[in-house]
Design a protein around this motif. Structure first.
Motif, PDB file in Angstrom:
ATOM      1  N   GLN A 173      -9.256   6.039  -7.589  1.00 51.33           N
ATOM      2  CA  GLN A 173      -7.983   5.344  -7.639  1.00 51.33           C
ATOM      3  C   GLN A 173      -7.407   5.119  -6.248  1.00 51.33           C
ATOM      4  O   GLN A 173      -6.773   4.098  -5.975  1.00 51.33           O
ATOM      5  CB  GLN A 173      -6.976   6.115  -8.502  1.00 51.33           C
ATOM      6  N   HIS A 174      -7.619   6.071  -5.356  1.00 46.53           N
ATOM      7  CA  HIS A 174      -7.137   5.946  -3.980  1.00 46.53           C
ATOM      8  C   HIS A 174      -8.328   6.010  -3.021  1.00 46.53           C
ATOM      9  O   HIS A 174      -8.308   6.729  -2.019  1.00 46.53           O
ATOM     10  CB  HIS A 174      -6.123   7.052  -3.684  1.00 46.53           C
ATOM     11  N   HIS A 175      -9.343   5.219  -3.351  1.00 43.76           N
ATOM     12  CA  HIS A 175     -10.618   5.275  -2.636  1.00 43.76           C
ATOM     13  C   HIS A 175     -10.453   4.971  -1.151  1.00 43.76           C
ATOM     14  O   HIS A 175     -10.992   5.691  -0.292  1.00 43.76           O
ATOM     15  CB  HIS A 175     -11.593   4.286  -3.275  1.00 43.76           C
ATOM     16  N   ASP A 176      -9.718   3.919  -0.815  1.00 42.29           N
ATOM     17  CA  ASP A 176      -9.566   3.536   0.586  1.00 42.29           C
ATOM     18  C   ASP A 176      -8.877   4.637   1.396  1.00 42.29           C
ATOM     19  O   ASP A 176      -9.269   4.924   2.529  1.00 42.29           O
ATOM     20  CB  ASP A 176      -8.778   2.231   0.699  1.00 42.29           C
ATOM     21  N   GLU A 177      -7.844   5.233   0.804  1.00 41.14           N
ATOM     22  CA  GLU A 177      -7.144   6.300   1.506  1.00 41.14           C
ATOM     23  C   GLU A 177      -8.052   7.500   1.737  1.00 41.14           C
ATOM     24  O   GLU A 177      -8.023   8.111   2.808  1.00 41.14           O
ATOM     25  CB  GLU A 177      -5.905   6.724   0.721  1.00 41.14           C
ATOM     26  N   VAL A 178      -8.854   7.842   0.734  1.00 42.67           N
ATOM     27  CA  VAL A 178      -9.766   8.978   0.873  1.00 42.67           C
ATOM     28  C   VAL A 178     -10.807   8.707   1.959  1.00 42.67           C
ATOM     29  O   VAL A 178     -11.114   9.579   2.781  1.00 42.67           O
ATOM     30  CB  VAL A 178     -10.439   9.302  -0.473  1.00 42.67           C
ATOM     31  N   LEU A 179     -11.346   7.488   1.985  1.00 46.54           N
ATOM     32  CA  LEU A 179     -12.323   7.142   3.018  1.00 46.54           C
ATOM     33  C   LEU A 179     -11.697   7.219   4.410  1.00 46.54           C
ATOM     34  O   LEU A 179     -12.323   7.699   5.362  1.00 46.54           O
ATOM     35  CB  LEU A 179     -12.875   5.739   2.774  1.00 46.54           C
ATOM     36  N   SER A 180     -10.466   6.747   4.538  1.00 43.68           N
ATOM     37  CA  SER A 180      -9.789   6.799   5.836  1.00 43.68           C
ATOM     38  C   SER A 180      -9.511   8.234   6.265  1.00 43.68           C
ATOM     39  O   SER A 180      -9.664   8.586   7.445  1.00 43.68           O
ATOM     40  CB  SER A 180      -8.479   6.011   5.776  1.00 43.68           C
ATOM     41  N   LEU A 181      -9.103   9.064   5.315  1.00 40.89           N
ATOM     42  CA  LEU A 181      -8.875  10.471   5.621  1.00 40.89           C
ATOM     43  C   LEU A 181     -10.171  11.149   6.046  1.00 40.89           C
ATOM     44  O   LEU A 181     -10.196  11.936   7.005  1.00 40.89           O
ATOM     45  CB  LEU A 181      -8.284  11.182   4.400  1.00 40.89           C
ATOM     46  N   ALA A 182     -11.256  10.837   5.344  1.00 41.45           N
ATOM     47  CA  ALA A 182     -12.556  11.415   5.693  1.00 41.45           C
ATOM     48  C   ALA A 182     -12.967  11.012   7.105  1.00 41.45           C
ATOM     49  O   ALA A 182     -13.440  11.845   7.893  1.00 41.45           O
ATOM     50  CB  ALA A 182     -13.613  10.972   4.682  1.00 41.45           C
ATOM     51  N   ALA A 183     -12.786   9.741   7.454  1.00 42.66           N
ATOM     52  CA  ALA A 183     -13.148   9.277   8.795  1.00 42.66           C
ATOM     53  C   ALA A 183     -12.295   9.961   9.852  1.00 42.66           C
ATOM     54  O   ALA A 183     -12.799  10.377  10.904  1.00 42.66           O
ATOM     55  CB  ALA A 183     -12.990   7.758   8.876  1.00 42.66           C
ATOM     56  N   ASP A 184     -11.006  10.100   9.580  1.00 43.98           N
ATOM     57  CA  ASP A 184     -10.100  10.767  10.512  1.00 43.98           C
ATOM     58  C   ASP A 184     -10.580  12.189  10.786  1.00 43.98           C
ATOM     59  O   ASP A 184     -10.654  12.624  11.940  1.00 43.98           O
ATOM     60  CB  ASP A 184      -8.697  10.783   9.901  1.00 43.98           C
ATOM     61  N   PHE A 185     -10.948  12.898   9.727  1.00 42.31           N
ATOM     62  CA  PHE A 185     -11.365  14.295   9.878  1.00 42.31           C
ATOM     63  C   PHE A 185     -12.728  14.414  10.541  1.00 42.31           C
ATOM     64  O   PHE A 185     -12.907  15.204  11.484  1.00 42.31           O
ATOM     65  CB  PHE A 185     -11.391  14.988   8.512  1.00 42.31           C
ATOM     66  N   VAL A 186     -13.705  13.662  10.068  1.00 42.62           N
ATOM     67  CA  VAL A 186     -15.068  13.798  10.588  1.00 42.62           C
ATOM     68  C   VAL A 186     -15.122  13.452  12.069  1.00 42.62           C
ATOM     69  O   VAL A 186     -15.695  14.195  12.882  1.00 42.62           O
ATOM     70  CB  VAL A 186     -16.048  12.924   9.781  1.00 42.62           C
ATOM     71  N   LEU A 187     -14.514  12.340  12.460  1.00 39.63           N
ATOM     72  CA  LEU A 187     -14.577  11.931  13.860  1.00 39.63           C
ATOM     73  C   LEU A 187     -13.753  12.863  14.741  1.00 39.63           C
ATOM     74  O   LEU A 187     -14.120  13.128  15.894  1.00 39.63           O
ATOM     75  CB  LEU A 187     -14.084  10.492  13.992  1.00 39.63           C
TER      76      LEU A 187
END
Length: 225
Positions: A173-187
């Motif tokens: 449901q909030h796929h884009d937000e989750v992907l952005s959060l994941a990128a923020d954390f991983v990088l």
């Protein structure tokens, strides 16, 4: 970066190609975001689908994969990104010397059992750890990841947890937000990029605030210039 797909608590079946395919959009998004830093991503192919009790087969496969990354790439930091049962495998495998960070998405964790040892957290010490869980997950109960996060925070201050309100196990449901959060954390965890303000606040806040941080709608858009 190693991506660990979902699995099953008990199963003798082969690993699900659907579970593996579900992580490919995340892998592509993160590789694009980290291309300038040389980020490489590998999605693990398990030998089977089941965790299978004390055998912890998915964690065994995760440990093998980390060792294989070291063999192929040398002395590089590794981020483990797992979904569901893969989230449990990521958390369990964090003690490997090469692991710098762990991102557990909707991790499946066992119910509390007074007759069994609780899920370990000491291996998380010294790592950057983020848990992300939908509040309506009917497959992996979010209360269980919160309880683990409380114990993990005591062993490792660099632990935070985000709640995705009204989202389920697949976090669609909030796929884009989750992907952005994941990128923020991983990088941030692998390349020392500055974390966004919400992530910084989540790490700094004491329990329960930093372990029940709401993922805001439009999180990714708010980070773009």
């Amino acid at each position: 970066m190693l991506l660990l797909p979902d699995g099953a608590p008990e199963s003798a079946r082969r690993a699900s190609p659907l579970h593996r395919a579900a992580l490919l959009p995340l892998a592509r998004r993160l590789v694009r975001a980290g291309r300038g830093d040389g980020l490489a991503a590998h999605v693990v192919r398990y030998r089977g689908r089941g965790w299978n009790g004390a055998d912890a087969l998915l964690a065994q496969d995760a440990r093998w994969a980390v060792a294989e990354v070291v063999r192929r790439h040398g002395d590089v930091p590794v981020c483990l990104v797992g979904h569901g049962m893969g989230g449990r495998a990521a958390l369990r495998t964090a003690g490997h010397a090469a692991v710098a960070s762990v991102l557990a998405l909707a991790p499946w964790l066992p119910e509390d059992d007074v007759a069994a040892e609780p899920e370990p957290v000491r291996q998380l010490a010294g790592r950057q750890v983020m848990i992300v869980h939908g509040t309506t997950d009917a497959t992996a109960h979010p209360d269980l990841s919160y309880r683990l996060a409380v114990r993990a925070k005591k062993a490792n201050r660099s632990t935070c947890r985000f709640e995705v309100h009204s989202d389920g196990h697949a976090l669609r449901q909030h796929h884009d937000e989750v992907l952005s959060l994941a990128a923020d954390f991983v990088l941030g965890s692998l390349f020392d990029r500055p974390y966004s303000r919400p992530v910084t606040d989540a790490f700094a806040a004491p329990p329960p605030l930093g372990l029940r941080m709401p993922l805001a709608a439009g999180f990714g858009r708010s980070l773009r210039p």
